[in-house]
Design an enzyme around this catalytic site. Structure first.
Site, PDB file in Angstrom:
ATOM      1  N   THR A 236       0.878  -1.141  -0.013  1.00 31.81           N
ATOM      2  CA  THR A 236      -0.027  -0.050  -0.077  1.00 31.81           C
ATOM      3  C   THR A 236       0.898   1.163  -0.125  1.00 31.81           C
ATOM      4  OG1 THR A 236      -1.619   1.240   1.339  1.00 31.81           O
ATOM      5  CG2 THR A 236      -0.119  -0.372   2.481  1.00 31.81           C
TER       6      THR A 236
ATOM      7  N   TYR B  81      -2.318  -0.836  10.119  1.00 23.62           N
ATOM      8  CA  TYR B  81      -2.366  -1.699   8.929  1.00 23.62           C
ATOM      9  C   TYR B  81      -1.327  -1.456   8.247  1.00 23.62           C
ATOM     10  CZ  TYR B  81      -3.803  -1.900   3.872  1.00 23.62           C
ATOM     11  OH  TYR B  81      -3.739  -2.445   2.692  1.00 23.62           O
TER      12      TYR B  81
END
Ligand code: UDP
Length: 326
Positions: A118, A142
């Site tokens: 990401t 995350y």
């Protein structure tokens, strides 16, 4: 001979689109998924193995049965807010799970993996576009788990000769151009699906989280990348590894254009023809004002550039998908 690719999380949103792209490119994708967030209907281009990355034996059996040439690793928890509340779940599934995948690969002498990462590993870079060499400074648990796995890939490359490519996604969005598959998270937290649900009357309306950012219209700017473009980049990354690319490397993948929350909602209203209610809310904790990709490396070294990531194609395909599910 057809090459088999093990796709963990192949029943999920990006994973299933990658399976379709793999199949179109002549590979056989084997989806490995525990169906906790994925859907069996999304597995249409190869077999589904019901298994868990937290169970090394499941991985070992799938690899022994299908003898893949390489792995694409998507299986992970993805909801940022949940990661703040329950970091242990995220470290377990995303980091221990990835370690299990790498160890199972090593036992089977498999040394090529494409990893779903990401842009959030870079944290908040202010007004700058994000490039692969921007500092790694994740903010949420995350994003930290994804950065951890990237470190693990780099270390395994040095120690064990693992070859890996991490693809740092910006905002994956839209749906398959033929309408075969699309985004179906439950609960949904992403902007475009929520706006589509509001336009369909499945919600009373929706909220903009903050209009006091230092951006052109005060709302957050994001870089939306069509999921089909993202899937195609995975196939290119895989081909690069199969061609013999060594070591660890990362690519930023976005559409390369910033769109504000207001622009997205205007586009959903235009495409759907529905003027749903939108209210203001305070900022959502952890949101950076602006995240936009610099695509230079992906274009030059991966020979990839987005084809479907303009906002209208993203929203039109997403709208068609959501409408078709009613
Ligand atoms: N957003 C919003 N309302 C919503 C959902 C999201 O205003 O109901 C905003 C969010 O604050 C962010 C942008 O839309 O600025 C994109 O959010 P999303 O959750 O889709 O993706 P993220 O950028 O967090 O990965």
């Amino acid at each position: 001979m057809t090459k088999t690719i093990l796709v963990t999380g192949g029943a999920g949103y990006v994973g299933s689109h990658a399976c379709k792209a793999l199949s179109l490119a002549g590979y056989l994708p084997v989806s490995f998924d525990n169906l906790s967030n994925g859907h069996d209907w999304a597995v249409q281009w190869g077999p589904l193995v019901k298994g868990d990355i937290l169970n090394p034996l499941d991985l070992e059996r799938a690899i022994a049965k299908y003898k893949p040439e390489a792995v694409m690793h998507f299986a992970a928890l993805i909801e940022v807010g949940e990661s703040v509340k329950y970091p242990q779940r995220f470290y377990r599934t995303n980091v221990t799970g990835a370690l299990n995948v790498l160890e199972a690969m090593e036992r089977a002498n498999l040394n090529k993996i494409v990893f779903s990462s990401t842009c959030a590993v870079h944290g908040d870079v202010g007004d700058n576009t994000i490039i692969e060499t921007s500092p790694i400074a994740p903010i949420s648990p995350y994003a930290k788990t994804k950065a951890n796995v990237e470190s693990m890939l780099a270390d395994f490359s040095t120690a064990h000769g693992l070859n890996s490519i991490a693809l740092r996604y910006f905002n994956a969005s839209g749906a398959d151009l033929d309408g075969d598959i699309g985004e179906a998270h439950d609960p949904e937290s992403h902007l475009i699906p929520i706006a589509c649900q509001a336009a369909l009357g499945q919600r009373d309306g929706m909220y903009i989280f903050g209009d006091d950012y230092d951006t052109p219209d005060g709302t957050c700017v994001r870089d939306y990348i069509h999921v089909t473009d993202l899937a195609d980049a995975h196939v290119k990354a895989l081909a690069r590894l199969l061609d013999g690319r060594k070591g660890f490397e990362a690519f930023c993948l976005g559409g390369g254009v910033g769109s504000s929350v207001r622009q997205v909602l205007e586009t959903v209203k235009q495409v759907s023809g529905v003027d749903f209610p939108v209210k203001m809310e305070p900022r959502r904790p952890g949101d950076a004002p602006q995240l936009v990709a610099d695509l230079t490396k992906a274009k030059t070294e991966l020979d990839w550039s987005p084809q479907y990531s303009d906002l209208s194609t993203v929203v039109e395909t997403a709208w068609k998908w959501h409408k078709g599910r009613v």
